[in-house]
Motif scaffolding. Structure first.
Motif, PDB file in Angstrom:
ATOM      1  N   SER A   1       0.835  -1.201   0.000  1.00  0.00           N
ATOM      2  CA  SER A   1       0.000   0.000   0.000  1.00  0.00           C
ATOM      3  C   SER A   1       0.869   1.250   0.000  1.00  0.00           C
ATOM      4  O   SER A   1       2.030   1.221   0.419  1.00  0.00           O
ATOM      5  N   ALA A   2       0.290   2.353  -0.482  1.00  0.00           N
ATOM      6  CA  ALA A   2       1.020   3.622  -0.524  1.00  0.00           C
ATOM      7  C   ALA A   2       1.487   4.017   0.871  1.00  0.00           C
ATOM      8  O   ALA A   2       2.624   4.470   1.060  1.00  0.00           O
TER       9      ALA A   2
ATOM     10  N   GLN B   1       4.288  10.691  -5.736  1.00  0.00           N
ATOM     11  CA  GLN B   1       4.084  12.004  -5.154  1.00  0.00           C
ATOM     12  C   GLN B   1       3.866  11.900  -3.643  1.00  0.00           C
ATOM     13  O   GLN B   1       4.412  12.682  -2.871  1.00  0.00           O
ATOM     14  N   GLU B   2       3.076  10.890  -3.240  1.00  0.00           N
ATOM     15  CA  GLU B   2       2.844  10.692  -1.797  1.00  0.00           C
ATOM     16  C   GLU B   2       4.141  10.469  -1.043  1.00  0.00           C
ATOM     17  O   GLU B   2       4.351  11.001   0.054  1.00  0.00           O
TER      18      GLU B   2
ATOM     19  N   ASP C   1       6.141  13.749  -0.910  1.00  0.00           N
ATOM     20  CA  ASP C   1       5.536  14.689   0.040  1.00  0.00           C
ATOM     21  C   ASP C   1       5.855  14.334   1.487  1.00  0.00           C
ATOM     22  O   ASP C   1       5.920  15.205   2.353  1.00  0.00           O
TER      23      ASP C   1
ATOM     24  N   SER D   1       3.526   4.092  -9.334  1.00  0.00           N
ATOM     25  CA  SER D   1       2.691   5.016 -10.109  1.00  0.00           C
ATOM     26  C   SER D   1       2.950   6.460  -9.677  1.00  0.00           C
ATOM     27  O   SER D   1       3.462   6.713  -8.581  1.00  0.00           O
ATOM     28  N   ASP D   2       2.611   7.403 -10.541  1.00  0.00           N
ATOM     29  CA  ASP D   2       2.875   8.815 -10.258  1.00  0.00           C
ATOM     30  C   ASP D   2       2.247   9.286  -8.950  1.00  0.00           C
ATOM     31  O   ASP D   2       2.851  10.039  -8.190  1.00  0.00           O
ATOM     32  N   ASN D   3       1.002   8.820  -8.671  1.00  0.00           N
ATOM     33  CA  ASN D   3       0.330   9.225  -7.437  1.00  0.00           C
ATOM     34  C   ASN D   3       1.099   8.792  -6.207  1.00  0.00           C
ATOM     35  O   ASN D   3       1.338   9.575  -5.290  1.00  0.00           O
ATOM     36  N   VAL D   4       1.457   7.510  -6.203  1.00  0.00           N
ATOM     37  CA  VAL D   4       2.189   6.978  -5.059  1.00  0.00           C
ATOM     38  C   VAL D   4       3.537   7.676  -4.933  1.00  0.00           C
ATOM     39  O   VAL D   4       3.977   8.031  -3.825  1.00  0.00           O
TER      40      VAL D   4
END
Lengths: 428, 428
Positions: free
Chosen positions: A61-62, A90-91, A94, A85-88
């Motif tokens: 999981s992220a 970025q998380e 951050d 993936s790009d979303n993960v």
């Protein structure tokens, strides 16, 4: 299951843990991964091959990835970010502290097959005015990174000025300044754009424990250490070995059947085209094959001898290119030598096979034909075995990956053409 | 000649010097060797491959060898002694000091592919009662050998008691004793009988900079360092790569034509036997080949697809065995996976080739026959590609060296037998 528990004994090193995970079939590997502590996972992850890493990351999981990243070095976090993936990604970015984020982003500025991506930032870099006593105090109160064999000297501008061996420091008087100690007599500094292949070549030749990495302005960015060189060397050797069978992307012994089949299908398909080309050549001689069936019986011998002799030259040349031993100035003498070997072996096996064919089919002309075809094919094999990989290298193609297909096509076609062609001419 | 002068620039390291010598054709190499100073020769010699070393040693007088040996480490002198005639060997041994003679003879007690032959004797080994101040004084007044990342602790009996990281010593208070510092948490010590292959595996997995070597009584004999591990790893990877083409002893790109031809002739001869075996199988089907000449045209396709698919499995398994990733507990799942890949690719290519054959020769039965033969051969290839190297390894034979010959023999014979056999049954 007892085997799993045993091999995943927690007293082992992260590299061994990664090795043991890679030795497990998929289902058991997933189980073993879940049974690891978070610390073990973040330690083992960097040592897994990409294919295996991606599969495990896909099932993580992220939130957990963010936690794993906390315990990892910047270059390893960058590697994970490249694979999710790009979303993960970025998380994860951050969640990092500002300092860590800067390091990770600096790593991401470089390709994954360059030094910049993998350099270690934990260097001891001090001003030339420091005394030995100060350096020793610095080491005592800070941290001595592993694989530290030298202390780097930098100016106020963080520009690299040279390096002093830890041994020199330990043997100097406490009052001496770094600038009074001998600099390490080595002009080899690495650049972040240098490929990993070139970097391992430097370590192989120079026996370094660590080497500094400088950017184009001469600023010290970090260092590469011998343990990294060992890992990348192993990867490179694996890659080259696997490429010869068209398996350059097969990292995982236990890759899922479907994805493994797809990758290998490409290689089999390319090979099928070359096999059909050989069949097409044979097809031109249907009439003579029908009349002299001995030609059909013996034709694999001609192709096979050419293929084997050619692959010997090819292998030597691919290895020589990889080790940087072949260059424009020695290609000619190498060609002369390989052709010399082909002439000697060509004559030996032309006579041997000619005599066997004569004895088997009681046909002297057949013996002559197959003897000549073998000699021709061995000479062509030596030529192609040398020139194909050299040409592929100049075209920036991987000679280990495509060399053998091109070579086999040539030795098959030349073998069948010369054998069946002469057969059609002399035996009908 | 300008290339020679340039590449033999004296500011380069001994490893580079050896590399440059190895990149030169024979005549230029002999010239370049003579142009080197005695010091350069004794430094470069240990880094040359055996074949090249022997040729250069053969052209060196006994007197000069004695002088070269003076500047070399015991293990390198032992290596030279192994490669020269008994008389010259005795002359070299007689010329050594008693201490050097003892070291050289200790090296000679071990095989050249074991740790005992190559260990370095320059260790820092101190009693546990020494204080940090004493250790630092010891280092200051003695010599800090390269690749020293740890200080070994020995008892009065020279028995190994453990190791303390140099980093711990540098971070401790001057008054602390070695026994108060943390021992390095590593149970891995090497034995002199350990093979170099096993040793490189330890370095690959444990990321050591150096590792102690103990005899069976626990006495510290010396250490192996990461630079040695890098050299041996490279040699091993080279060896495995070259073995696949039967070139396990071809160290020299520019080996003399006659000796190179002889070595390669052996491999070509073995391959010829397997090619004749394939021809013999084809010979059993002369009648059907005469009647259905399409079988002769297409038969290389069947053999070639089997050979390529088999070599993919073989390559993966040889690599897995070398990296110690395949063991009794995972052979079964690996076989299941490889057979799965063979079934998928077998069906895909059976249908493809079957359709092409049908279209080419307008003969549906021929398409069926070749399709079945390809499926059978790909399954046989997966079986043999896995089981042949595993069996060879159990028989203590080198799978990289003999695996491909045995595999090709099998895929050729099974390919021709199934294709021509079914052809004889269904097409006549």
């Amino acid at each position: 299951m007892s085997a799993v528990t045993e091999t995943l004994d927690t007293s082992i090193s992260p590299t061994e843990l990664a090795h043991n995970l890679e030795s497990l079939p998929l289902a058991e590997r997933a189980e073993a991964w879940l049974a690891l502590s978070q610390k073990e996972r973040s330690e083992a992850l960097p040592y897994l091959h990409d294919e295996i890493k991606i599969a495990l990351l896909d099932n993580t999981s992220a939130d957990e990835l963010v936690q794993l990243a906390e315990n990892m070095e910047a270059s390893d976090v960058a590697d994970v970010i490249d694979l999710v993936s790009d979303n993960v990604a970025q998380e994860i970015i951050d969640s990092l502290s500002d300092a860590d984020k800067a390091s990770v982003e600096a790593s991401l500025d470089y390709d994954e097959d360059t030094v910049g991506r993998w350099l270690k930032r934990d260097v001891i870099a001090l001003s030339a005015n420091r005394s030995v006593a100060q350096v020793l105090r610095y080491i005592r109160t800070h941290h001595l990174p592993t694989y530290t064999d030298q202390v780097f000297i930098v100016g106020h501008d963080k520009k690299y000025r040279g390096a002093v061996a830890l041994a020199s420091i330990l043997q100097a008087e406490e009052g001496e300044q770094l600038k009074e100690l001998p600099l390490i007599d080595s002009t080899t500094v690495l650049s972040p754009e240098m490929s990993l292949a070139d970097m391992t070549m430097v370590f192989r030749r120079k026996h370094f424990i660590s080497a500094p990495v400088l950017d184009e302005h001469g600023t010290l960015l970090g260092r590469i250490t011998a343990d990294d060189a060992i890992s990348f060397m192993q990867d490179e050797a694996d890659h080259q070995f696997m490429s010869m069978a068209g398996l350059d992307e097969e990292d995982d012994l236990f890759a899922p059947v479907v994805s493994s089949s797809k990758r290998r299908a490409v290689w089999l398909g390319i090979n099928l085209l070359t096999a059909f080309l050989a069949s097409f050549v044979i097809g031109q001689f249907e009439a003579v094959l029908q009349e002299v069936v001995a030609l059909a019986v013996l034709m694999p011998v001609v192709a096979s001898m050419g293929g084997i002799a050619g692959s010997q030259t090819l292998t030597i040349v691919i290895r020589g290119l990889a080790l940087d031993k072949i260059n424009d100035s020695n290609i000619r003498p190498l060609l002369v030598k390989e052709l010399g070997v082909a002439v000697l072996n060509g004559i030996l096996w032309a006579v041997t096979v000619g005599l066997v064919a004569f004895w088997w089919f009681s046909n002297a002309t057949l013996g002559l034909v197959i003897g000549c075809a073998i000699l021709i094919n061995l000479l062509a094999a030596a030529f192609s075995g040398l020139l194909i990989p050299v040409a592929l290298e100049k075209l920036k193609l991987d000679p280990a990956l495509s060399g053998s297909v091109v070579l086999t096509t040539l030795t098959d076609v030349i073998g069948f053409l010369s054998f069946l062609g002469m057969g059609a001419w002399l035996l009908v």
